[in-house]
Design an enzyme around this catalytic site. Structure first.
Site, PDB file in Angstrom:
ATOM      1  N   SER A  47       0.890  -1.340   0.019  1.00 45.19           N
ATOM      2  CA  SER A  47       0.009  -0.048   0.247  1.00 45.19           C
ATOM      3  C   SER A  47       0.937   1.329  -0.185  1.00 45.19           C
ATOM      4  CB  SER A  47      -0.925   0.075   1.015  1.00 45.19           C
ATOM      5  OG  SER A  47      -0.360  -0.200   2.489  1.00 45.19           O
ATOM      6  N   HIS A 139      -4.873  -5.406  14.524  1.00 46.37           N
ATOM      7  CA  HIS A 139      -6.395  -5.430  14.523  1.00 46.37           C
ATOM      8  C   HIS A 139      -7.106  -5.999  16.092  1.00 46.37           C
ATOM      9  CE1 HIS A 139      -7.010  -6.589  10.223  1.00 46.37           C
ATOM     10  NE2 HIS A 139      -6.692  -5.737  10.265  1.00 46.37           N
ATOM     11  N   HIS A 164      -8.643   0.593   6.813  1.00 52.09           N
ATOM     12  CA  HIS A 164      -8.597  -0.975   6.375  1.00 52.09           C
ATOM     13  C   HIS A 164      -9.281  -2.054   7.162  1.00 52.09           C
ATOM     14  CE1 HIS A 164      -6.621  -4.228   3.773  1.00 52.09           C
ATOM     15  NE2 HIS A 164      -7.638  -3.655   2.942  1.00 52.09           N
ATOM     16  N   ASP A 165      -9.661  -2.902   6.619  1.00 51.09           N
ATOM     17  CA  ASP A 165     -10.116  -4.266   7.031  1.00 51.09           C
ATOM     18  C   ASP A 165     -11.576  -4.023   7.832  1.00 51.09           C
ATOM     19  OD1 ASP A 165      -8.203  -5.975   6.127  1.00 51.09           O
ATOM     20  OD2 ASP A 165      -6.814  -4.818   7.546  1.00 51.09           O
TER      21      ASP A 165
END
Ligand code: MG
Length: 205
Positions: A47, A139, A164-165
């Site tokens: 990214s 996360h 993201h995610d």
């Protein structure tokens, strides 16, 4: 079509879909003109390359923040562990070597500024207003909240927050990024720009 995108971009290790990469590039081209881009969780630089190419054209910089020791899910015995990114001598995950290689090969050494540190340590004395913040770090709820709390205050008015995610369904992935995304939406600080695949996009009011 993104000019100068490395031919082997899809061989670079990482977890980023093409539509998400293109959305990052598009927003970084615009927001990177306001101020530098800060990415949290650069891993092997996939990214980062999209962000770097976007900023090269607007005179910007990308701060690529990562302790390069892997997130929880990258550790030995975990689902996303990659033995090629394990430094057996030191007994630790090390993604920095691979990151540097990929950034150099993409010709982005003058655009991308690696910050090899944890989020909280890097934020402690940070003073530079940011045009874009891309949260793609750990996360766990603790990690995701820390990233948001440390970096959201540095975002310039009109700047972009990308997370993201974002998974609606808990079976598709962890819920911490989604929780932080909902928190940002509820804060009243952002215009909601919607979601591209699992990439949530907001603009600082
Ligand atoms: Mg991610």
């Amino acid at each position: 079509m993104i000019p100068d995108l490395p031919d082997d971009i899809d061989q670079i290790k990482g977890f980023l879909a093409t539509d998400e990469a293109e959305a990052l590039y598009r927003h970084a081209r615009e927001a990177g003109a306001l101020g530098p881009v800060l990415e949290i969780g650069s891993y092997c630089g996939k990214s980062t390359i999209y962000l770097g190419l976007a900023c090269r054209d607007n005179g910007g910089s990308v701060f690529a923040l990562d302790h390069h020791r892997g997130s929880e899910e990258h550790q030995q015995g975990e689902f996303f562990h990659d033995p090629e990114l394990f430094d057996a001598g030191e007994g630790v995950v090390d993604t920095f070597r691979e990151f540097r290689r990929n950034i150099r090969r993409a010709g982005l050494d003058d655009i991308v500024v690696p910050v090899v540190a944890g989020s909280e340590a890097a934020a402690r004395h940070w003073r530079t207003p940011l045009g874009m913040v891309f949260i793609d770090g750990g996360h766990s709820l603790d990690a995701a909240l820390t990233d948001y709390r440390c970096w959201e205050p540095h975002l310039l008015r009109g700047g972009i927050l990308a997370i993201h995610d974002i998974f609606e369904d808990a079976h598709a992935g962890g819920q911490a990024p989604h929780a932080v995304y909902r928190m940002a939406q509820a804060s009243g600080l952002f215009e909601d720009l919607g979601v591209v695949n699992s990439l949530g996009l907001l603009r600082r009011l």
